[in-house]
Design a protein around this motif. Structure first.
Motif, mmCIF file in Angstrom:
data_model
loop_
_atom_site.group_PDB
_atom_site.id
_atom_site.type_symbol
_atom_site.label_atom_id
_atom_site.label_comp_id
_atom_site.label_asym_id
_atom_site.label_seq_id
_atom_site.Cartn_x
_atom_site.Cartn_y
_atom_site.Cartn_z
ATOM 1 N N ARG A 1 -59.118 -59.727 91.818
ATOM 2 C CA ARG A 1 -58.780 -59.490 93.218
ATOM 3 C C ARG A 1 -59.703 -58.456 93.850
ATOM 4 N N LYS A 2 -59.834 -58.558 95.158
ATOM 5 C CA LYS A 2 -60.553 -57.523 95.891
ATOM 6 C C LYS A 2 -59.688 -56.265 95.954
ATOM 7 N N LYS A 3 -60.306 -55.156 96.246
ATOM 8 C CA LYS A 3 -59.573 -53.898 96.306
ATOM 9 C C LYS A 3 -58.490 -53.945 97.370
ATOM 10 N N ALA A 39 -64.681 -66.483 89.365
ATOM 11 C CA ALA A 39 -66.072 -66.224 88.983
ATOM 12 C C ALA A 39 -66.113 -65.015 88.066
ATOM 13 N N ALA A 40 -66.538 -65.228 86.836
ATOM 14 C CA ALA A 40 -66.565 -64.146 85.857
ATOM 15 C C ALA A 40 -67.803 -64.270 84.999
ATOM 16 N N SER A 41 -68.283 -63.135 84.533
ATOM 17 C CA SER A 41 -69.452 -63.136 83.658
ATOM 18 C C SER A 41 -69.050 -63.575 82.262
ATOM 19 N N GLU A 42 -70.036 -63.885 81.450
ATOM 20 C CA GLU A 42 -69.765 -64.166 80.048
ATOM 21 C C GLU A 42 -69.284 -62.882 79.364
ATOM 22 N N THR A 43 -68.485 -63.069 78.353
ATOM 23 C CA THR A 43 -68.039 -61.907 77.585
ATOM 24 C C THR A 43 -69.230 -61.234 76.939
ATOM 25 N N GLU A 44 -69.297 -59.935 77.065
ATOM 26 C CA GLU A 44 -70.409 -59.210 76.449
ATOM 27 C C GLU A 44 -69.882 -58.070 75.601
ATOM 28 N N GLU A 45 -70.610 -57.772 74.571
ATOM 29 C CA GLU A 45 -70.269 -56.626 73.731
ATOM 30 C C GLU A 45 -71.038 -55.421 74.232
ATOM 31 N N SER A 96 -65.382 -59.761 92.092
ATOM 32 C CA SER A 96 -64.726 -58.735 92.901
ATOM 33 C C SER A 96 -65.373 -57.370 92.724
ATOM 34 N N GLY A 97 -66.168 -57.220 91.673
ATOM 35 C CA GLY A 97 -66.746 -55.930 91.351
ATOM 36 C C GLY A 97 -65.966 -55.181 90.286
#
Length: 556
Positions: free
Chosen positions: A77-79, A113-119, A142-143
């Motif tokens: 969500r947005k802020k 919209a989400a980035s790939e999981t990163e370590e 959303s940031g």
């Protein structure tokens, strides 16, 4: 304490429950994505008013999966829509990996919209210097982001957002971690503490007891294995595995879990913190609250009482009733009162405890009456006499309505109004004891003792009764298995005063309101047949002075 449900009983119960909803399954279609208890957790969190939620739960019921859904909803969500970062902490890397995978699944399901999981590496500083902690991260358009860590970093300090502490009872330094997490609340964040129990002395269980005792105002949710199964847990497992659900199959699966955990099943599956059988309240704590000099009246009648003539009965009761009237005359009727009555007839005492509620809400014992081997009519007369004296300032009176105790509660309810729901009208509350009643209502009494908010009279028997309360399968109560202590004059007791005091404390905490009440059998009725107290008196029992009829008021 009731015995655990057997495999056969569970199969029967679940088949009956399923049959009741078979006719609507086609209309509903596939089960909702979240099971009811999972949806309840998410619903509690997704309200503006919920800042802190503690969840005590069974093993492997999918609560982490539900919390992952909520974390995605918050981070996506947005802020302006109350979006925020979400941080997940547990005691193992495997659990954090599982959580972040669930978050990724939910992000895809929600089409966010989400980035790939990163370590990534999370820096933590402790007394031994800097150390690095492996973390998993998912970023959103959303940031905001979700960060999952496998230990308890002090670097929570200075951050804000949602923090989820999973299997909290097993993390290192839980008390310090909770303290750091609470800082999230300053800027509108949320704290979720979720766990299976790991002993009654664990910080997690202490927090739960503080919530139940009213010491902290946090939201609380409890889901044991049976509640999860009732909400469809095993049906969901069958759906995922492509198997057909049957009540017998569910009962067998449930029993296999109980067999696997063996002695630990209560704690691991049924939210009952393990503890030794030590006393619930310490002797020094009880004695420190025994500061009141108020009457404790005791009446014991011989086994031959009912075979005596009226004059003999009158002689046995005369001194006690005079003493009772003198004690009642000494009550300050500018104070509010709450009463608790534990019924006994053959083996146990009947005890009535009256608490005065002062302006600052401190409670002090105003009167206690104990009756041994006293017939029911005489008990009703004595208790009615007390209630009649304080009825204008009585907020509530809770009566043991288990077994024969129901007759006293019922007749008092006819005279003074029987309250059917906690917030309804009437002064008399009929309590049928259960595990849940003890689990919910005993912790507030302990809180009152610990906070010095309840004061009682010094009495060796009452000390022994309070010490008789044990933690049985994680719940404070007087054990069903009798281990009678020897009280005054060598007579046996069974924690009777402790139950009466718990009922009085419960009555004092229930809401009250101003009302009017006209008892059945009022003006124009044949009182000898309709009034259990015999409002016109009893020529055969001149000592019997029943309470007068008329209206009454509870104060708001």
């Amino acid at each position: 304490m009731t015995a655990p449900i057997t495999q056969k009983e569970w199969a029967r119960m679940r088949q009956e429950a399923t049959n009741a909803i078979d006719d609507i399954v086609e209309e509903v279609g596939l089960p909702q994505v979240l099971l009811p208890y999972q949806a309840k957790a998410v619903g509690l969190l997704d309200t503006v008013s919920t800042q802190v939620l503690f969840v005590e739960k069974s093993r492997r019921i999918g609560m982490t999966w539900a919390l992952a859904a909520y974390a995605v909803l918050k981070a996506a969500r947005k802020k302006s829509a109350r979006g925020m970062d979400a941080m997940y902490i547990s005691y193992s890397q495997e659990m954090t990996r599982e959580f972040i995978d669930a978050c990724a699944m939910w992000a895809r399901a929600f089409n966010e919209a989400a980035s790939e999981t990163e370590e990534t590496i999370f820096a933590d500083r402790d007394e031994n210097g800097d150390r690095s902690i492996k973390a998993f991260r998912i970023g959103f358009a959303s940031g905001f982001e979700i960060i999952a860590l496998s230990s308890a970093p002090r670097s929570l300090r200075g951050k804000e957002g949602l923090v989820i502490i999973d299997e909290a009872a097993f993390v290192d330094s839980l008390e310090e971690l909770i303290k750091a997490a609470m800082a999230f609340l300053i800027w509108g964040g949320q704290v979720v503490v979720c766990s299976t129990h790991d002993g009654a002395d664990n910080v997690f269980n202490q927090q739960i007891q503080d919530i139940l005792g009213g010491r902290v105002d946090y939201e609380h949710l409890r889901v044991d294995l049976d509640e999860a199964l009732t909400d469809g847990l095993y049906q969901r497992i069958c759906l995922v595995k492509g198997e057909e659900w049957t009540a017998e199959g569910e009962a067998a699966w449930r029993q296999s879990l109980i067999n696997f955990y063996r002695d630990g099943a209560d704690e691991e599956l049924f939210c009952i913190a393990s503890q030794s059988s030590g006393s619930w309240l310490s002797g020094p704590l009880i004695q420190s609250r025994m500061t009141e000099e108020t009457p404790i009246l005791r009446l014991e009648l011989p086994d031959t009482y009912l075979q005596m003539n009226t004059r003999q009965q009158e002689a046995l009761l005369e001194d006690f009733l005079e003493e009772l009237d003198e004690a009642l005359d000494g009550l300050d009727l500018t104070l509010r009162y709450a009463g608790g009555f534990d019924f006994g007839r053959v083996a146990d005492l009947s005890v009535f405890a009256l608490l005065a509620i002062e302006q600052n809400l401190r409670k002090r014992q105003a009167l206690c009456v104990e009756m041994r081997n006293v017939p029911g009519d005489e008990q009703k007369m004595i208790i009615g006499r007390i209630l009649e004296r304080v009825k204008t300032t009585l907020v509530n009176a809770a009566f043991d309505a288990t077994g024969m105790g129901w007759t006293v509660a019922e007749d008092m309810g006819r005279k003074f109004g029987l309250r059917e729901v906690e917030d309804g009208p009437g002064l008399i509350m009929a309590i049928k004891f259960s595990q849940d009643w003890y689990r919910v209502n005993m912790p507030p009494l302990k809180t009152e003792f610990e906070d010095g908010n309840i004061l009682i009279a010094a009495d060796a028997d009452h000390l022994a009764d309070l010490r008789a309360v044990k933690v049985v399968r994680g719940i404070p109560r007087v054990p069903d298995l009798r281990q009678d202590q020897i009280g005054k004059k060598g007579m046996k007791r069974h924690g009777d005063y402790a139950i009466a005091l718990a009922l009085a404390d419960y009555a004092s905490r229930m809401p009250w309101s101003e009302y009017a009440y006209e008892p059945v059998g009022g003006i124009g009725h044949n009182s000898r047949s309709s009034d259990p107290f015999g409002a016109q008196g009893d020529t055969d029992r001149p000592w019997y002075r029943p309470p007068l009829g008329g209206g009454m008021r509870g104060f708001t």
